[in-house]
Design an enzyme around this catalytic site. Structure first.
Site, PDB file in Angstrom:
ATOM      1  N   TRP A  14       0.465  -0.920   0.229  1.00 33.62           N
ATOM      2  CA  TRP A  14      -0.572   0.378   0.230  1.00 33.62           C
ATOM      3  C   TRP A  14       0.951   1.564   0.102  1.00 33.62           C
ATOM      4  O   TRP A  14       0.497   2.163   0.117  1.00 33.62           O
ATOM      5  CB  TRP A  14      -1.090   0.013   0.746  1.00 33.62           C
ATOM      6  CG  TRP A  14      -1.805  -0.887   0.857  1.00 33.62           C
ATOM      7  CD1 TRP A  14      -2.344  -1.833   0.508  1.00 33.62           C
ATOM      8  CD2 TRP A  14      -3.188  -1.145   1.901  1.00 33.62           C
ATOM      9  NE1 TRP A  14      -3.406  -2.704   0.421  1.00 33.62           N
ATOM     10  CE2 TRP A  14      -4.053  -1.833   1.360  1.00 33.62           C
ATOM     11  CE3 TRP A  14      -3.477  -0.175   2.997  1.00 33.62           C
ATOM     12  CZ2 TRP A  14      -5.004  -2.462   1.873  1.00 33.62           C
ATOM     13  CZ3 TRP A  14      -4.888  -0.688   3.487  1.00 33.62           C
ATOM     14  CH2 TRP A  14      -5.652  -2.210   2.868  1.00 33.62           C
ATOM     15  N   GLU A 170      10.741  -6.268  -8.937  1.00 32.69           N
ATOM     16  CA  GLU A 170      10.340  -5.082  -9.461  1.00 32.69           C
ATOM     17  C   GLU A 170      11.447  -4.016  -9.808  1.00 32.69           C
ATOM     18  O   GLU A 170      12.299  -3.361  -9.644  1.00 32.69           O
ATOM     19  CB  GLU A 170       9.916  -4.667  -7.616  1.00 32.69           C
ATOM     20  CG  GLU A 170       9.285  -5.589  -7.223  1.00 32.69           C
ATOM     21  CD  GLU A 170       8.329  -4.718  -6.784  1.00 32.69           C
ATOM     22  OE1 GLU A 170       7.108  -4.541  -6.264  1.00 32.69           O
ATOM     23  OE2 GLU A 170       8.907  -3.341  -5.664  1.00 32.69           O
ATOM     24  N   GLY A 176       5.100   2.148 -10.874  1.00 34.62           N
ATOM     25  CA  GLY A 176       4.320   3.287 -10.980  1.00 34.62           C
ATOM     26  C   GLY A 176       4.789   4.199 -11.740  1.00 34.62           C
ATOM     27  O   GLY A 176       3.469   4.572 -11.601  1.00 34.62           O
ATOM     28  N   GLY A 237       1.159  -2.637  -5.718  1.00 34.35           N
ATOM     29  CA  GLY A 237       1.337  -1.275  -5.351  1.00 34.35           C
ATOM     30  C   GLY A 237      -0.126  -0.796  -5.857  1.00 34.35           C
ATOM     31  O   GLY A 237      -1.262  -0.892  -5.693  1.00 34.35           O
ATOM     32  N   GLY A 238      -0.102   0.544  -6.774  1.00 38.79           N
ATOM     33  CA  GLY A 238      -1.214   1.199  -7.170  1.00 38.79           C
ATOM     34  C   GLY A 238      -2.863   0.335  -7.154  1.00 38.79           C
ATOM     35  O   GLY A 238      -3.809   0.621  -6.749  1.00 38.79           O
TER      36      GLY A 238
HETATM   37  P1  13P Z   1       2.559  -0.356  -9.123  1.00 40.21           P
HETATM   38  O1  13P Z   1       2.304  -1.607  -8.959  1.00 40.21           O
HETATM   39  O2  13P Z   1       2.302   1.066  -8.038  1.00 40.21           O
HETATM   40  O3  13P Z   1       3.823  -0.041  -9.529  1.00 40.21           O
HETATM   41  O4  13P Z   1       4.075  -0.557  -7.538  1.00 40.21           O
HETATM   42  C1  13P Z   1       5.046  -1.462  -7.834  1.00 40.21           C
HETATM   43  C2  13P Z   1       5.581  -1.878  -6.206  1.00 40.21           C
HETATM   44  O5  13P Z   1       6.300  -1.070  -5.902  1.00 40.21           O
HETATM   45  C3  13P Z   1       5.203  -2.743  -5.236  1.00 40.21           C
HETATM   46  O6  13P Z   1       5.917  -3.187  -3.987  1.00 40.21           O
END
Ligand code: 13P
Length: 255
Positions: A14, A170, A176, A237-238
């Site tokens: 989150w 990642e 993001g 994330g998002g």
């Molecule tokens: P997003 O899914 O927002 O790109 O973020 C990925 C993330 O950093 C999960 O730890």
């Protein structure tokens, strides 16, 4: 290569989002949507939301994790939170080494290793994040960067403790940004990381280690990413901030 030897894990990160009341609301919406998941489901939430999240998910299949922990057990480290504190709350998971910690808060491979060992010594399961910057990918050093981050993070981690390590690949350029690694790129690097684990701990442990992909994974691309033999889940994330989107990723992982 046998995917069936390891757990598929979908975890939300989150980041710095949601108040405790909002956390309760989001998790309450998620619970019925993911209750039949055929994979592990985790929500890693800000420290201030942890108790609300534990309360909201009690008796459900959603597990709660923190987003970081310090390497000392206690002491003069203003604003830090230790692994024993997380353990005492009843948590099972903690993210360590997220690229945002490395990028904005001076996290290094060495401090990542210290945090990993502290979390393991409390019996927490670690979601260890590794990944390259865009310039590093363009220079062709992705494999070296991810191997180095993985090796240093796991220094002095025992074979036995590897059952408590989940690795999240990642790529920083995909976080993001809406840019996602292709399924083949994700599979390739997750495979490289698996080979690093095999070199360090042997093939059996490498085959049993869950390696997630993270970076703009969403309900539209999850199925393809998760279909790859080396991609054992996602760190989201998002899309983890929207119950229906997160649930559709969990559904894709449960197929
Ligand atoms: P997003 O899914 O927002 O790109 O973020 C990925 C993330 O950093 C999960 O730890």
């Amino acid at each position: 290569m046998n995917k069936a030897t390891r757990k598929t894990v979908i975890a939300g990160n989150w980041k710095m989002n949601k108040t405790p009341a909002e956390a309760t609301e989001l998790l309450t919406a998620m619970i019925p949507l993911v209750k039949d998941a055929d994979c592990d489901v985790i929500a890693c939430v800000p420290y201030v939301d942890l108790q609300a999240a534990l309360d909201a998910t009690k008796g459900t299949n959603i597990k709660i994790g923190a987003e970081n922990c310090h390497w000392e057990k206690s002491g003069a480290y203003t604003a830090e939170v230790s692994a024993p504190m997380l353990k005492a709350m009843g948590l099972e998971y903690v993210i360590i080494g997220h690229s945002e910690r490395r990028q904005y808060f001076g996290e290094t491979d060495v401090t990542v290793n210290k945090r990993v060992k502290a979390a393991l010594s409390e019996g927490l399961t670690v979601i260890l994040c590794v990944g390259e910057y865009l310039e590093q990918r363009e220079q062709g050093v992705t494999a070296e960067v991810c191997a180095m981050q993985t090796k240093i993070a796991l220094k002095d981690v025992s074979k036995e403790d590897m059952s408590k390590i989940i690795i999240a690949y990642e790529p920083v350029w995909a976080i993001g940004t809406g840019l996602t690694a292709t399924a083949d790129q994700a599979d390739e690097v997750c495979g490289i990381i698996r080979n690093v684990i095999a070199d360090l701990y042997g093939a059996e442990i490498a085959e049993a280690t869950t390696i997630q992909y993270g970076g703009s994974m969403n309900d539209g691309n999850a199925e393809e990413l998760l279909s790859k033999v080396n991609v054992d889940g996602g760190l989201i994330g998002g899309a983890s901030l929207v119950a229906e989107k997160f649930a559709r990723i969990v559904e894709a992982a449960s197929k």
